[in-house]
Enzyme design. Structure first.
Site, PDB file in Angstrom:
ATOM      1  N   HIS A 247       1.685   4.439  -5.440  1.00 56.17           N
ATOM      2  CA  HIS A 247       0.712   3.828  -6.341  1.00 56.17           C
ATOM      3  C   HIS A 247       0.985   4.119  -7.811  1.00 56.17           C
ATOM      4  O   HIS A 247       0.210   3.727  -8.674  1.00 56.17           O
ATOM      5  CB  HIS A 247      -0.700   4.292  -5.977  1.00 56.17           C
ATOM      6  CG  HIS A 247      -1.218   3.681  -4.698  1.00 56.17           C
ATOM      7  ND1 HIS A 247      -0.403   3.035  -3.799  1.00 56.17           N
ATOM      8  CD2 HIS A 247      -2.466   3.614  -4.178  1.00 56.17           C
ATOM      9  CE1 HIS A 247      -1.140   2.603  -2.785  1.00 56.17           C
ATOM     10  NE2 HIS A 247      -2.387   2.951  -2.979  1.00 56.17           N
TER      11      HIS A 247
ATOM     12  N   ASP B 119       0.853  -1.200   0.000  1.00 54.51           N
ATOM     13  CA  ASP B 119       0.000   0.000   0.000  1.00 54.51           C
ATOM     14  C   ASP B 119       0.887   1.247   0.000  1.00 54.51           C
ATOM     15  O   ASP B 119       0.585   2.248   0.636  1.00 54.51           O
ATOM     16  CB  ASP B 119      -0.919  -0.018   1.240  1.00 54.51           C
ATOM     17  CG  ASP B 119      -2.047   1.003   1.152  1.00 54.51           C
ATOM     18  OD1 ASP B 119      -2.400   1.417   0.034  1.00 54.51           O
ATOM     19  OD2 ASP B 119      -2.582   1.364   2.215  1.00 54.51           O
TER      20      ASP B 119
HETATM   21  N1  SAH Z   1      -1.781   2.048   4.801  1.00 54.06           N
HETATM   22  C1  SAH Z   1      -2.033   3.448   5.118  1.00 54.06           C
HETATM   23  C2  SAH Z   1      -2.042   4.353   3.894  1.00 54.06           C
HETATM   24  C3  SAH Z   1      -0.755   4.375   3.130  1.00 54.06           C
HETATM   25  S1  SAH Z   1      -0.632   5.794   2.089  1.00 54.06           S
HETATM   26  C4  SAH Z   1      -3.344   3.572   5.905  1.00 54.06           C
HETATM   27  O1  SAH Z   1      -3.912   2.557   6.343  1.00 54.06           O
HETATM   28  O2  SAH Z   1      -3.803   4.690   6.089  1.00 54.06           O
HETATM   29  C5  SAH Z   1       0.843   5.442   1.231  1.00 54.06           C
HETATM   30  C6  SAH Z   1       2.110   5.591   2.056  1.00 54.06           C
HETATM   31  O3  SAH Z   1       3.165   5.066   1.269  1.00 54.06           O
HETATM   32  C7  SAH Z   1       2.500   7.032   2.409  1.00 54.06           C
HETATM   33  O4  SAH Z   1       2.576   7.189   3.793  1.00 54.06           O
HETATM   34  C8  SAH Z   1       3.876   7.213   1.734  1.00 54.06           C
HETATM   35  O5  SAH Z   1       4.814   7.953   2.520  1.00 54.06           O
HETATM   36  C9  SAH Z   1       4.342   5.783   1.570  1.00 54.06           C
HETATM   37  N2  SAH Z   1       5.288   5.612   0.468  1.00 54.06           N
HETATM   38  C10 SAH Z   1       5.131   5.967  -0.818  1.00 54.06           C
HETATM   39  N3  SAH Z   1       6.224   5.655  -1.546  1.00 54.06           N
HETATM   40  C11 SAH Z   1       7.102   5.089  -0.671  1.00 54.06           C
HETATM   41  C12 SAH Z   1       8.434   4.560  -0.801  1.00 54.06           C
HETATM   42  N4  SAH Z   1       9.068   4.552  -1.970  1.00 54.06           N
HETATM   43  N5  SAH Z   1       9.043   4.077   0.288  1.00 54.06           N
HETATM   44  C13 SAH Z   1       8.426   4.084   1.497  1.00 54.06           C
HETATM   45  N6  SAH Z   1       7.161   4.550   1.672  1.00 54.06           N
HETATM   46  C14 SAH Z   1       6.515   5.053   0.609  1.00 54.06           C
HETATM   47 MG    MG Z   2      -4.362   2.381   0.108  1.00 56.61          MG
END
Ligand code: SAH
Ligand code: MG
Length: 206
Positions: free
Chosen positions: A140, A137
């Site tokens: 994206h 997650d």
């Molecule tokens: N699972 C969370 C939502 C995640 S949102 C919930 O339940 O609310 C997506 C997250 O992915 C963000 O916090 C972002 O900082 C992280 N993210 C995006 N790209 C990333 C990367 N390359 N490495 C580490 N974290 C990443």
């Molecule tokens: Mg999500």
């Protein structure tokens, strides 16, 4: 799920509808007692960390919660999912780590949920621990989603669980990359469907 933890998860900030959160919790309960660690990519403020961490605790294992805590593209200023109060005013960039720690502390899960603060490919390219459960997650976009799939799914043990969030088969409902990696998992012949709840897909490794 423990009703107190369930309400804590529902109250936590983040991006996980209640029915998908419960499905995620139940998917994590599929692992055996004393299973290998679980890992989530994309922790944000700790919402999914409660759904997963509570299951990890029940199964006597731990959850690695991996996030650089700088937000995804869509969390940045000017984008759809930006929350201005999460910007650290002194450095001018998003920092969700303090909120994450507070959420997990309040839930009593600090002993179970271990924060890994870093960039997913940076950590993933050096990883060497088999996983009973992987939740994708994080970023994206096409590149981040496919890279997470390639770097992390090889660590899922045989019989282990892969969960992917924001899988939208219909393009009108959301971005394609999570759906694409779900299809890759199925087409590889190594994973089979377990359940689907909203945009959450749960698969099991052969
Ligand atoms: N699972 C969370 C939502 C995640 S949102 C919930 O339940 O609310 C997506 C997250 O992915 C963000 O916090 C972002 O900082 C992280 N993210 C995006 N790209 C990333 C990367 N390359 N490495 C580490 N974290 C990443
Ligand atoms: Mg999500």
């Amino acid at each position: 799920m423990d009703p107190l933890l369930q309400s804590a998860a529902e109250a936590a900030r983040g991006f996980m509808p209640p029915d998908e959160g419960i499905a995620l919790h139940e998917a994590a309960l599929l692992v055996a007692d004393g299973a290998s660690p679980m890992l989530e990519i994309g922790s944000y403020c700790g919402k999914s960390g409660i759904y997963l961490g509570s299951a990890a605790k029940e199964r006597n294992t731990i959850l690695f919660a991996l996030d650089h805590h700088r937000g995804s593209e869509e969390n940045q200023p000017g984008w759809e999912w930006h929350e201005p109060d999460l910007v650290d005013p002194e450095v001018g960039v998003i920092d969700t780590l303090p909120r994450f720690r507070r959420t997990l502390f309040d839930a009593g899960l600090e002993g179970t949920v271990v924060a890994l603060v870093g960039d997913s490919p940076t950590v993933g390219s050096r990883w060497a621990i088999p996983l009973s459960f992987l939740f994708i997650d994080g970023g994206h976009g096409s590149e981040p989603a496919h890279r997470d799939f390639e770097l992390w799914t090889p660590w899922i043990e045989s019989g282990g669980i892969l969960a992917i969030h924001d899988v939208f088969p219909n393009q009108a409902d959301g971005g394609r990359p999570p759906f694409e990696i779900y299809c890759r998992a199925i087409e590889s012949g190594e994973f089979a469907d377990v359940s689907a709840t909203g945009s959450l897909r749960v698969l099991r490794r052969n």
